[in-house]
Design an enzyme around this catalytic site. Structure first.
Site, mmCIF file in Angstrom:
data_model
loop_
_atom_site.group_PDB
_atom_site.id
_atom_site.type_symbol
_atom_site.label_atom_id
_atom_site.label_comp_id
_atom_site.label_asym_id
_atom_site.label_seq_id
_atom_site.Cartn_x
_atom_site.Cartn_y
_atom_site.Cartn_z
ATOM 1 N N ASP A 7 15.640 9.417 41.784
ATOM 2 C CA ASP A 7 14.398 10.183 41.685
ATOM 3 C C ASP A 7 13.390 9.642 42.699
ATOM 4 O O ASP A 7 13.005 8.467 42.643
ATOM 5 C CB ASP A 7 13.880 10.041 40.239
ATOM 6 C CG ASP A 7 12.745 11.001 39.942
ATOM 7 O OD1 ASP A 7 12.251 11.653 40.868
ATOM 8 O OD2 ASP A 7 12.354 11.075 38.759
ATOM 9 N N ASP A 48 13.305 16.751 43.974
ATOM 10 C CA ASP A 48 13.237 15.308 44.238
ATOM 11 C C ASP A 48 14.120 14.456 43.319
ATOM 12 O O ASP A 48 13.943 13.249 43.267
ATOM 13 C CB ASP A 48 11.785 14.828 44.153
ATOM 14 C CG ASP A 48 11.227 14.912 42.748
ATOM 15 O OD1 ASP A 48 11.744 15.702 41.946
ATOM 16 O OD2 ASP A 48 10.271 14.180 42.460
ATOM 17 N N GLU A 49 15.024 15.071 42.581
ATOM 18 C CA GLU A 49 15.874 14.232 41.728
ATOM 19 C C GLU A 49 17.267 14.811 41.569
ATOM 20 O O GLU A 49 17.456 16.028 41.627
ATOM 21 C CB GLU A 49 15.232 13.985 40.364
ATOM 22 C CG GLU A 49 14.902 15.226 39.616
ATOM 23 C CD GLU A 49 14.255 14.942 38.251
ATOM 24 O OE1 GLU A 49 14.836 14.181 37.457
ATOM 25 O OE2 GLU A 49 13.183 15.502 38.008
#
Ligand SMILES: [Mg+2]
Length: 388
Positions: A16, A111-112
């Site tokens: 993350d 973003d993860e």
């Protein structure tokens, strides 16, 4: 750290990026160094915070908060509008790095991502080496900081990466799950929002350890299926698979909250057309075609109405999507639209997607607009009951 996982244990990683949007802005704008940075909508309008860096978070700013409130909490913050193209580019780079480590990688947001390592067997590279390698490569190749959590399932890996932030790596070794989980507040668990948390608190449950000790039937009575799901999470059990996301997305959508509510049908039609064009561009980038189009309206009083229609064949032609969405607006929403019942938000979605390389679409593809006029009309042919 010198203990290898037991044979057969799953090893799931959750990677993350830290404060992603704000981190990209800091990377691209050296003048932001050392300043609180908030990326999101305009605080003078109806903007919402997308991401705040840690300096801003110290003042209580967080994602999804109204930008106006964020400015009151942190008046010195630098407010920036998001640059999604740039974020997507960097996100793609990070995902490509992760693909070097995992056979199965599941991106859950920009973003993860989760990745699964082969089951722990002696001689296999240790998860900690891989996690540190990922962190170093992401920093070297993109300038971004990524936190990594490792555990025997998705829930533990995600909780571990949350606890590892900022710039950390946390590995929950097999057999240590209870020690890790039981100190956490129940609000950390996936699926526990403010409503469930308040309900659990009324039952005297604030920590995961207390949830684990609660009778599962009592939880089922209160929360139905979610009750037993939460109970299993509290015992370190989560059998969700890491699913590869290399296939086409399930749906694409674009929406916009307007600065002033829209009471005028013509203006609403223009916005719907613009949103449909954006969705068509997204579909082109993802190389997919869609069969269903959805129009979503959030009214001035925050009530939400959605309507969907099937297209006769999968397409991403902007005109066809625009006409179908505007037809939905004209048919289902215009009778409700008045000065006292105006539109706050519009959204257009494309679903029932298939990849453009899919053999099934070949004869059905619509490449050209079907209509000479782009005005929706009464004998509109893009309806399921009137197929071409
Ligand atoms: Mg993140």
């Amino acid at each position: 750290m010198n203990v290898l996982p037991e044979q057969g244990f799953r090893r799931v990683m959750h990677c993350d990026l830290d404060c992603f949007f704000a981190a990209v802005e800091e990377l691209d704008n050296p003048y932001l160094a050392g300043k609180p940075v908030i990326v999101g909508g305009d605080p003078d309008r109806r903007g919402v915070v997308s991401t705040a860096n840690y300096r801003a978070r110290r003042h209580g700013v967080h994602s999804a908060m109204s930008a106006a409130v964020a400015r009151r909490l942190c008046p010195n913050a630098v407010f920036l509008r998001p640059h999604f193209e740039r974020y997507r580019m960097l996100s793609d780079q990070v995902m490509a790095i992760l693909d070097d480590y995992f056979v199965t990688r599941e991106q859950v947001s920009v973003d993860e991502a989760y990745g699964e390592l082969p089951p722990g067997v002696p001689g296999c590279r240790h998860a900690v080496d891989i996690a540190l390698d990922i962190k170093a490569r992401v920093l070297r190749e993109t300038g971004l900081i990524i936190s990594v959590g490792v555990g025997r399932n998705k829930c533990i890996a995600k909780l571990a990466s949350d606890r590892a932030k900022p710039d950390g790596c946390l590995i929950v070794m097999p057999g240590r799950e209870d020690a890790f989980l039981h100190t956490l507040p129940v609000g950390c668990l996936p699926g526990v929002g403010p409503h469930t948390r308040a309900k659990l608190e009324r039952m005297g449950i604030t920590l995961v350890s207390e949830l684990a000790r609660t009778n599962v039937e009592a939880l089922q009575m209160q929360f139905g299926k979610t009750g037993s799901w939460l109970w299993r999470l509290a015992h370190g059990e989560d059998d969700r698979c890491v699913v590869s996301d290399h296939g086409p997305p399930k749906s694409l959508s674009r929406e916009c909250t307007y600065e002033r509510d829209i009471a005028d049908l013509e203006r609403a039609q223009d916005h719907v057309r613009a949103l449909a064009e954006k969705v068509a561009r997204d579909a082109e980038k993802k190389r997919v075609l869609g069969r269903s189009i959805t129009l979503k309206v959030k009214w001035h009083n925050f009530e939400i109405t959605t309507r969907q229609t099937m297209l006769p064949a999968p397409t991403r032609a902007p005109d066809v999507l625009g006409i179908a969405a505007r037809h939905l607006l004209a048919t289902h929403f215009s009778p409700l639209l008045t000065a006292d019942h105006a539109i706050r938000l519009l959204g257009v979605g494309l679903s029932n997607l298939l990849s453009e390389s899919h053999p099934g679409h070949a004869q059905g593809i619509i490449q050209l607009p079907l209509f000479s006029s782009d005005e929706p009309s009464a004998d509109f042919t893009l309806l399921p009951d009137n197929p071409i």
